[in-house]
Write an enzyme that holds these catalytic residues in place. Structure first.
Site, PDB file in Angstrom:
ATOM      1  N   ASP A 132      13.044 -15.546 -16.731  1.00 50.01           N
ATOM      2  CA  ASP A 132      12.795 -16.098 -15.397  1.00 50.01           C
ATOM      3  C   ASP A 132      11.796 -17.244 -15.500  1.00 50.01           C
ATOM      4  O   ASP A 132      11.010 -17.294 -16.448  1.00 50.01           O
ATOM      5  CB  ASP A 132      12.150 -15.042 -14.488  1.00 50.01           C
ATOM      6  CG  ASP A 132      13.127 -13.970 -14.029  1.00 50.01           C
ATOM      7  OD1 ASP A 132      14.335 -14.116 -14.268  1.00 50.01           O
ATOM      8  OD2 ASP A 132      12.658 -12.981 -13.438  1.00 50.01           O
ATOM      9  N   ARG A 182      20.243 -20.944 -15.719  1.00 54.07           N
ATOM     10  CA  ARG A 182      20.387 -20.485 -14.325  1.00 54.07           C
ATOM     11  C   ARG A 182      19.589 -21.479 -13.471  1.00 54.07           C
ATOM     12  O   ARG A 182      18.362 -21.501 -13.527  1.00 54.07           O
ATOM     13  CB  ARG A 182      19.805 -19.081 -14.176  1.00 54.07           C
ATOM     14  CG  ARG A 182      19.741 -18.611 -12.720  1.00 54.07           C
ATOM     15  CD  ARG A 182      18.627 -17.589 -12.502  1.00 54.07           C
ATOM     16  NE  ARG A 182      18.768 -16.402 -13.305  1.00 54.07           N
ATOM     17  CZ  ARG A 182      17.724 -15.612 -13.622  1.00 54.07           C
ATOM     18  NH1 ARG A 182      16.505 -15.892 -13.223  1.00 54.07           N
ATOM     19  NH2 ARG A 182      17.905 -14.547 -14.370  1.00 54.07           N
TER      20      ARG A 182
HETATM   21  C1  LIG Z   1      20.037 -14.872  -9.421  1.00 56.90           C
HETATM   22  C2  LIG Z   1      18.755 -15.527  -8.967  1.00 56.90           C
HETATM   23  C3  LIG Z   1      17.695 -15.611  -9.841  1.00 56.90           C
HETATM   24  C4  LIG Z   1      16.518 -16.255  -9.439  1.00 56.90           C
HETATM   25  N1  LIG Z   1      15.516 -16.453 -10.358  1.00 56.90           N
HETATM   26  C5  LIG Z   1      14.456 -17.221 -10.015  1.00 56.90           C
HETATM   27  C6  LIG Z   1      13.471 -17.588 -10.977  1.00 56.90           C
HETATM   28  O1  LIG Z   1      13.528 -17.224 -12.154  1.00 56.90           O
HETATM   29  N2  LIG Z   1      12.427 -18.386 -10.564  1.00 56.90           N
HETATM   30  C7  LIG Z   1      12.319 -18.842  -9.268  1.00 56.90           C
HETATM   31  O2  LIG Z   1      11.381 -19.596  -8.967  1.00 56.90           O
HETATM   32  N3  LIG Z   1      13.241 -18.480  -8.339  1.00 56.90           N
HETATM   33  C8  LIG Z   1      14.291 -17.688  -8.667  1.00 56.90           C
HETATM   34  N4  LIG Z   1      15.223 -17.373  -7.707  1.00 56.90           N
HETATM   35  C9  LIG Z   1      14.934 -17.670  -6.271  1.00 56.90           C
HETATM   36  C10 LIG Z   1      15.295 -19.098  -5.900  1.00 56.90           C
HETATM   37  O3  LIG Z   1      14.397 -20.004  -6.486  1.00 56.90           O
HETATM   38  C11 LIG Z   1      15.258 -19.307  -4.371  1.00 56.90           C
HETATM   39  O4  LIG Z   1      13.947 -19.095  -3.909  1.00 56.90           O
HETATM   40  C12 LIG Z   1      16.191 -18.400  -3.591  1.00 56.90           C
HETATM   41  O5  LIG Z   1      17.403 -18.220  -4.253  1.00 56.90           O
HETATM   42  C13 LIG Z   1      16.472 -18.994  -2.160  1.00 56.90           C
HETATM   43  O6  LIG Z   1      17.109 -20.226  -2.254  1.00 56.90           O
HETATM   44  P1  LIG Z   1      18.716 -20.420  -2.155  1.00 56.90           P
HETATM   45  O7  LIG Z   1      19.117 -21.182  -3.365  1.00 56.90           O
HETATM   46  O8  LIG Z   1      19.373 -19.143  -2.008  1.00 56.90           O
HETATM   47  O9  LIG Z   1      18.995 -21.417  -0.998  1.00 56.90           O
HETATM   48  P2  LIG Z   1      18.421 -21.645   0.469  1.00 56.90           P
HETATM   49  O10 LIG Z   1      18.891 -23.008   0.820  1.00 56.90           O
HETATM   50  O11 LIG Z   1      16.963 -21.340   0.530  1.00 56.90           O
HETATM   51  O12 LIG Z   1      19.187 -20.570   1.320  1.00 56.90           O
HETATM   52  C14 LIG Z   1      20.573 -20.680   1.598  1.00 56.90           C
HETATM   53  C15 LIG Z   1      20.990 -19.518   2.479  1.00 56.90           C
HETATM   54  O13 LIG Z   1      20.937 -18.322   1.722  1.00 56.90           O
HETATM   55  C16 LIG Z   1      20.462 -17.243   2.499  1.00 56.90           C
HETATM   56  N5  LIG Z   1      19.194 -16.767   1.923  1.00 56.90           N
HETATM   57  C17 LIG Z   1      18.427 -17.369   1.001  1.00 56.90           C
HETATM   58  N6  LIG Z   1      17.350 -16.620   0.678  1.00 56.90           N
HETATM   59  C18 LIG Z   1      17.457 -15.509   1.435  1.00 56.90           C
HETATM   60  C19 LIG Z   1      16.667 -14.328   1.576  1.00 56.90           C
HETATM   61  N7  LIG Z   1      15.560 -14.150   0.864  1.00 56.90           N
HETATM   62  N8  LIG Z   1      17.072 -13.386   2.451  1.00 56.90           N
HETATM   63  C20 LIG Z   1      18.200 -13.535   3.176  1.00 56.90           C
HETATM   64  N9  LIG Z   1      18.999 -14.638   3.093  1.00 56.90           N
HETATM   65  C21 LIG Z   1      18.636 -15.598   2.245  1.00 56.90           C
HETATM   66  C22 LIG Z   1      20.256 -17.782   3.892  1.00 56.90           C
HETATM   67  O14 LIG Z   1      21.420 -17.568   4.611  1.00 56.90           O
HETATM   68  C23 LIG Z   1      20.046 -19.260   3.661  1.00 56.90           C
HETATM   69  O15 LIG Z   1      20.396 -20.022   4.779  1.00 56.90           O
HETATM   70  C24 LIG Z   1      16.405 -16.744  -8.091  1.00 56.90           C
HETATM   71  C25 LIG Z   1      17.477 -16.650  -7.228  1.00 56.90           C
HETATM   72  C26 LIG Z   1      18.647 -16.060  -7.641  1.00 56.90           C
HETATM   73  C27 LIG Z   1      19.794 -15.989  -6.687  1.00 56.90           C
END
Ligand SMILES: Cc1cc2nc3c(=O)[nH]c(=O)nc-3n(C[C@H](O)[C@H](O)[C@H](O)COP(=O)(O)OP(=O)(O)OC[C@H]3O[C@@H](n4cnc5c(N)ncnc54)[C@H](O)[C@@H]3O)c2cc1C
Length: 309
Positions: A132, A182
């Site tokens: 991560d 990722r």
């Molecule tokens: C498999 C995976 C691994 C990850 N690993 C890391 C990592 O190592 N380091 C790191 O900094 N971040 C990590 N993240 C988190 C990432 O950085 C984002 O903070 C998170 O995924 C929210 O952004 P989004 O890309 O989903 O898009 P956004 O544009 O923020 O959200 C798009 C839509 O997704 C839905 N959504 C998003 N988040 C949520 C939530 N929490 N609850 C409910 N609905 C939601 C909503 O409908 C929103 O409108 C990871 C995420 C995933 C999916």
């Protein structure tokens, strides 16, 4: 960054609130939206169900910024056990670790040793060890660890954050390693000279970087993973992959357990490779606060779960 998001990310650093939240039944109830349970067995059972739908799993035991090296050893041993469970139960599962959960704050050498052991285990059990990405103060050290280990253990992936202004250079730097990346948007509170302050800039960077990774994938130089719940973005990327000629399986879509589940299922049914990251363990406070910050509307879910009935 909105005030609500800033407040939630600031509250994520409070040890006092962490203690309060993880012992109160209402917050334990609220966190269930994002994790099947605290025990590894809960995560393994949920993964077995997902695999019946053709979805893979990435397992992560919550916990970060450990303060004792023996705790890091225990985390390493736990994940060694998890790799065995994945193999014995025939679950299509990976493992994802945070460097600070393996002691990076205390000893780089100890952290590297643990990662080496886990990477060798991933290699021998035919699965993937993910690293991560934590806040920006760890990026240089995390990239260096990945570079050193990926050269020896090919089955290693790394999370890269699109909101960081440095990321285009970091991805270019990793390409000679044929990386497994990722791409995520980024979950931490960062100053504007380091990360984009406006969401639309992060979204733009996310698409641009994803296309670069797909172009590399077309040449066999990268395995891109889209770690996002941004469904319009995913749909655009699936279309672009087709245009570029990158087949399903040469890229993947990863999302978190409990978020956009119907879309995860739809994408799988349409033939995409979809994996769900399942978190477990009792140290969920910081991680949970980052989930709330991503979608402040989730706070209402917490409030609702405090009400009787
Ligand atoms: C498999 C995976 C691994 C990850 N690993 C890391 C990592 O190592 N380091 C790191 O900094 N971040 C990590 N993240 C988190 C990432 O950085 C984002 O903070 C998170 O995924 C929210 O952004 P989004 O890309 O989903 O898009 P956004 O544009 O923020 O959200 C798009 C839509 O997704 C839905 N959504 C998003 N988040 C949520 C939530 N929490 N609850 C409910 N609905 C939601 C909503 O409908 C929103 O409108 C990871 C995420 C995933 C999916």
């Amino acid at each position: 960054m909105s005030i609500g998001r800033k407040l939630l990310l600031a509250a994520a650093k409070s040890e006092f609130l962490a203690k309060q939240a993880t012992t109160r039944s209402f917050s334990k109830k609220a966190v269930k939206k994002f994790m099947p349970g605290e025990a590894p067995e809960d995560a393994l059972n949920a993964a077995a169900e997902l695999s019946r739908e053709g979805r893979g799993t990435i397992f992560t035991k919550l916990g970060e910024n450990l303060t004792r090296l023996d705790e890091a050893e225990a985390v390493r041993d736990h994940y060694m056990w998890m790799f065995d469970q994945i193999r014995e139960r025939g679950i299509p599962g990976h493992v994802s670790v945070k460097p600070t959960q393996l002691g990076l704050d205390l000893s780089r050498d100890a952290c590297e040793g643990h990662l080496r052991k886990l990477a060798a285990k991933a290699e021998s059990t035919n699965t993937i060890l993910w690293i991560d990405m934590e806040d920006s103060s760890y990026v240089d050290r995390t990239l260096q660890l990945y570079e050193e280990l990926k050269a020896v253990y090919p089955s290693m992936g790394i999370a890269i954050q699109a909101y960081l202004k440095r990321t285009p250079n970091d991805i270019a730097r990793l390409m000679p390693l044929k990386p497994i990346i990722r791409l995520v948007k980024g979950a931490y509170m960062e100053p504007p000279h380091i990360a984009f302050a406006a969401k639309r800039d992060t979204d733009f960077a996310y698409f641009d970087l994803s296309v670069r990774m797909l172009e590399a994938a077309a040449k066999g130089d990268c395995l891109p993973i889209f770690g996002t719940h941004d469904i319009p973005m995913v749909d655009r990327l699936v279309a672009r992959a087709k245009e570029i000629g990158v087949a399903d399986g040469k890229y993947e879509i990863h999302m978190l357990y409990g978020i956009r589940d119907a879309d995860q299922r739809r994408l799988r049914t349409e033939g995409r490779v979809v994996k769900t990251l399942i978190s477990y363990g009792s140290s969920w406070y910081k991680w949970y606060m980052r989930r709330l910050a991503e979608r402040p509307a989730n706070v209402w879910f917490v409030v609702r779960s405090m009400l009787p009935g």
